[in-house]
Design a protein around this motif. Sequence first.
Motif, PDB file in Angstrom:
ATOM      1  N   CYS A 158       0.959  -1.206   0.077  1.00 42.90           N
ATOM      2  CA  CYS A 158       0.063   0.091  -0.104  1.00 42.90           C
ATOM      3  C   CYS A 158       0.953   1.122   0.009  1.00 42.90           C
ATOM      4  CB  CYS A 158      -0.770  -0.099   1.174  1.00 42.90           C
ATOM      5  SG  CYS A 158      -0.046  -0.081   2.865  1.00 42.90           S
ATOM      6  N   GLY A 159       0.305   2.264   0.073  1.00 37.80           N
ATOM      7  CA  GLY A 159       0.982   3.589   0.168  1.00 37.80           C
ATOM      8  C   GLY A 159       1.169   4.204  -1.152  1.00 37.80           C
ATOM      9  N   SER A 160       2.366   5.165  -1.165  1.00 33.50           N
ATOM     10  CA  SER A 160       2.407   5.952  -2.538  1.00 33.50           C
ATOM     11  C   SER A 160       3.116   5.079  -3.568  1.00 33.50           C
ATOM     12  CB  SER A 160       3.321   7.088  -2.394  1.00 33.50           C
ATOM     13  OG  SER A 160       4.502   6.587  -1.888  1.00 33.50           O
ATOM     14  N   TYR A 161       3.231   5.477  -4.918  1.00 28.51           N
ATOM     15  CA  TYR A 161       3.806   4.575  -5.771  1.00 28.51           C
ATOM     16  C   TYR A 161       5.106   4.424  -5.545  1.00 28.51           C
ATOM     17  CZ  TYR A 161      -0.120   5.471  -9.003  1.00 28.51           C
ATOM     18  OH  TYR A 161      -1.211   5.582  -9.710  1.00 28.51           O
ATOM     19  N   GLU A 162       6.107   5.218  -4.863  1.00 32.23           N
ATOM     20  CA  GLU A 162       7.498   5.174  -4.530  1.00 32.23           C
ATOM     21  C   GLU A 162       7.214   4.023  -3.145  1.00 32.23           C
ATOM     22  OE1 GLU A 162      11.280   7.540  -2.763  1.00 32.23           O
ATOM     23  OE2 GLU A 162       9.187   8.647  -3.054  1.00 32.23           O
ATOM     24  N   ASN A 163       6.305   3.989  -2.383  1.00 28.15           N
ATOM     25  CA  ASN A 163       6.433   3.292  -1.151  1.00 28.15           C
ATOM     26  C   ASN A 163       6.163   1.631  -1.830  1.00 28.15           C
ATOM     27  OD1 ASN A 163       6.445   2.786   1.674  1.00 28.15           O
ATOM     28  ND2 ASN A 163       4.389   1.855   0.963  1.00 28.15           N
ATOM     29  N   ARG A 164       5.360   1.610  -2.783  1.00 30.95           N
ATOM     30  CA  ARG A 164       4.893   0.381  -3.365  1.00 30.95           C
ATOM     31  C   ARG A 164       6.033  -0.413  -4.134  1.00 30.95           C
ATOM     32  NH1 ARG A 164      -1.121  -0.075  -4.481  1.00 30.95           N
ATOM     33  NH2 ARG A 164      -1.951   1.581  -3.203  1.00 30.95           N
ATOM     34  N   PHE A 165       6.977   0.512  -4.685  1.00 34.28           N
ATOM     35  CA  PHE A 165       8.021  -0.007  -5.272  1.00 34.28           C
ATOM     36  C   PHE A 165       9.112  -0.438  -4.212  1.00 34.28           C
ATOM     37  CE2 PHE A 165      12.481   0.905  -6.788  1.00 34.28           C
ATOM     38  CZ  PHE A 165      12.584   0.323  -7.832  1.00 34.28           C
ATOM     39  N   ASN A 166       9.215   0.296  -3.425  1.00 32.85           N
ATOM     40  CA  ASN A 166      10.363   0.101  -2.265  1.00 32.85           C
ATOM     41  C   ASN A 166       9.787  -1.153  -1.399  1.00 32.85           C
ATOM     42  OD1 ASN A 166      11.980   2.137  -2.808  1.00 32.85           O
ATOM     43  ND2 ASN A 166      10.824   3.728  -1.472  1.00 32.85           N
ATOM     44  N   GLU A 167       8.756  -1.250  -1.266  1.00 30.88           N
ATOM     45  CA  GLU A 167       8.172  -2.667  -0.556  1.00 30.88           C
ATOM     46  C   GLU A 167       8.169  -3.665  -1.300  1.00 30.88           C
ATOM     47  OE1 GLU A 167       7.158  -3.225   2.524  1.00 30.88           O
ATOM     48  OE2 GLU A 167       8.018  -1.023   3.115  1.00 30.88           O
ATOM     49  N   ALA A 168       7.878  -3.591  -2.648  1.00 29.81           N
ATOM     50  CA  ALA A 168       8.073  -4.797  -3.571  1.00 29.81           C
ATOM     51  C   ALA A 168       9.425  -5.283  -3.648  1.00 29.81           C
ATOM     52  CB  ALA A 168       7.260  -4.321  -4.917  1.00 29.81           C
ATOM     53  N   MET A 169      10.405  -4.480  -3.749  1.00 30.49           N
ATOM     54  CA  MET A 169      11.755  -4.638  -3.858  1.00 30.49           C
ATOM     55  C   MET A 169      12.436  -5.544  -2.657  1.00 30.49           C
ATOM     56  SD  MET A 169      13.037  -4.223  -6.755  1.00 30.49           S
ATOM     57  CE  MET A 169      14.951  -3.842  -6.476  1.00 30.49           C
ATOM     58  N   LYS A 170      11.801  -4.903  -1.598  1.00 31.49           N
ATOM     59  CA  LYS A 170      12.063  -5.542  -0.436  1.00 31.49           C
ATOM     60  C   LYS A 170      11.712  -7.043  -0.233  1.00 31.49           C
ATOM     61  CE  LYS A 170       9.935  -4.674   3.365  1.00 31.49           C
ATOM     62  NZ  LYS A 170       9.483  -4.159   4.894  1.00 31.49           N
ATOM     63  N   GLU A 171      10.523  -7.116  -0.650  1.00 36.37           N
ATOM     64  CA  GLU A 171       9.895  -8.641  -0.528  1.00 36.37           C
ATOM     65  C   GLU A 171      10.549  -9.644  -1.309  1.00 36.37           C
ATOM     66  OE1 GLU A 171       7.959  -9.595   1.722  1.00 36.37           O
ATOM     67  OE2 GLU A 171       7.689  -7.876   2.603  1.00 36.37           O
ATOM     68  N   ILE A 172      10.837  -9.094  -2.774  1.00 37.96           N
ATOM     69  CA  ILE A 172      11.641  -9.901  -3.709  1.00 37.96           C
ATOM     70  C   ILE A 172      13.148 -10.040  -3.242  1.00 37.96           C
ATOM     71  CG2 ILE A 172      12.269  -9.699  -5.833  1.00 37.96           C
ATOM     72  CD1 ILE A 172      10.053  -8.187  -6.642  1.00 37.96           C
ATOM     73  N   LYS A 173      13.703  -9.251  -2.660  1.00 32.02           N
ATOM     74  CA  LYS A 173      15.113  -9.628  -2.220  1.00 32.02           C
ATOM     75  C   LYS A 173      14.993 -10.428  -0.895  1.00 32.02           C
ATOM     76  CE  LYS A 173      17.200  -5.024  -3.384  1.00 32.02           C
ATOM     77  NZ  LYS A 173      17.808  -3.653  -3.026  1.00 32.02           N
ATOM     78  N   GLY A 177      16.925 -14.155  -0.893  1.00 36.12           N
ATOM     79  CA  GLY A 177      17.677 -14.523   0.483  1.00 36.12           C
ATOM     80  C   GLY A 177      17.221 -16.030   0.971  1.00 36.12           C
ATOM     81  N   PHE A 178      15.948 -16.259   1.015  1.00 34.59           N
ATOM     82  CA  PHE A 178      15.436 -17.437   1.540  1.00 34.59           C
ATOM     83  C   PHE A 178      15.834 -18.580   0.498  1.00 34.59           C
ATOM     84  CE2 PHE A 178      12.425 -15.137   4.394  1.00 34.59           C
ATOM     85  CZ  PHE A 178      12.755 -15.455   5.472  1.00 34.59           C
ATOM     86  N   LEU A 179      15.717 -18.063  -0.661  1.00 32.94           N
ATOM     87  CA  LEU A 179      15.998 -19.147  -1.668  1.00 32.94           C
ATOM     88  C   LEU A 179      17.635 -19.415  -1.509  1.00 32.94           C
ATOM     89  CD1 LEU A 179      14.103 -18.092  -4.822  1.00 32.94           C
ATOM     90  CD2 LEU A 179      13.513 -20.100  -3.414  1.00 32.94           C
ATOM     91  N   MET A 180      18.324 -18.538  -1.457  1.00 29.96           N
ATOM     92  CA  MET A 180      19.994 -18.774  -1.267  1.00 29.96           C
ATOM     93  C   MET A 180      20.188 -19.675  -0.063  1.00 29.96           C
ATOM     94  SD  MET A 180      21.304 -15.121  -2.364  1.00 29.96           S
ATOM     95  CE  MET A 180      23.006 -15.572  -1.878  1.00 29.96           C
TER      96      MET A 180
END
Length: 211
Positions: A158-173, A177-180
Amino acid sequence: IGVESTGKSTLVKKLSKALQTVFVEEVGRTICEQEYGLTEAYMKPDDYVYVAMKHKMKEKELLPYANKVLLSDTNAVVTDFSMNTYNNLEHYSPLLSEICFAEKYDLVLYLRNDIPWVEDPLRKKSTQDAREKSQKILDNFVYNVYKVYEKCPVIQICGSYENRFNEAMKEIKKLFGFLMLAMCIYFAKPLLNQKIYLFMYLLLAGIILIY
């Protein structure tokens, strides 16, 4: 995934650029624009099954070209939701339902409807009030009908477009990490005694948390 006007296509394009990977466009939109006169009004239940199948074919086609991760703009659950919401078909499609139950992703980013509404001429009933109502319907599809969370993490963004991008990148990273970690443990376990194995596990877990 998400209801209309939640920034799905915008986000997937930004993530694709940041991660230097390919993405599957919203196939249903492309088909609607090219074959149905830029509106869902003329679509029938079988057309939505066609959309879901074409989307899956496109995912399979692009997977070999992905750089570690393949991004996909919407899924079959959203296609089923669209059929029953925007067109008021109230139609149960066994085949589309089976596609929804069978599909599985490593991570689902669920965009909420808390950004300014933008009219979409493609949608038959595209209004801000309709978006508020459709949010509850999609919630039901995701959490009750198809229980997507039982197959993979479903992260609400949720949140602004910028926040959505940052949160999405965090979850993908975090997913990377878990896969590694899983790979390291899998290959190291036969070679290490129990104490060293436990130490490696805790060390890698700590590194991932910091990351």
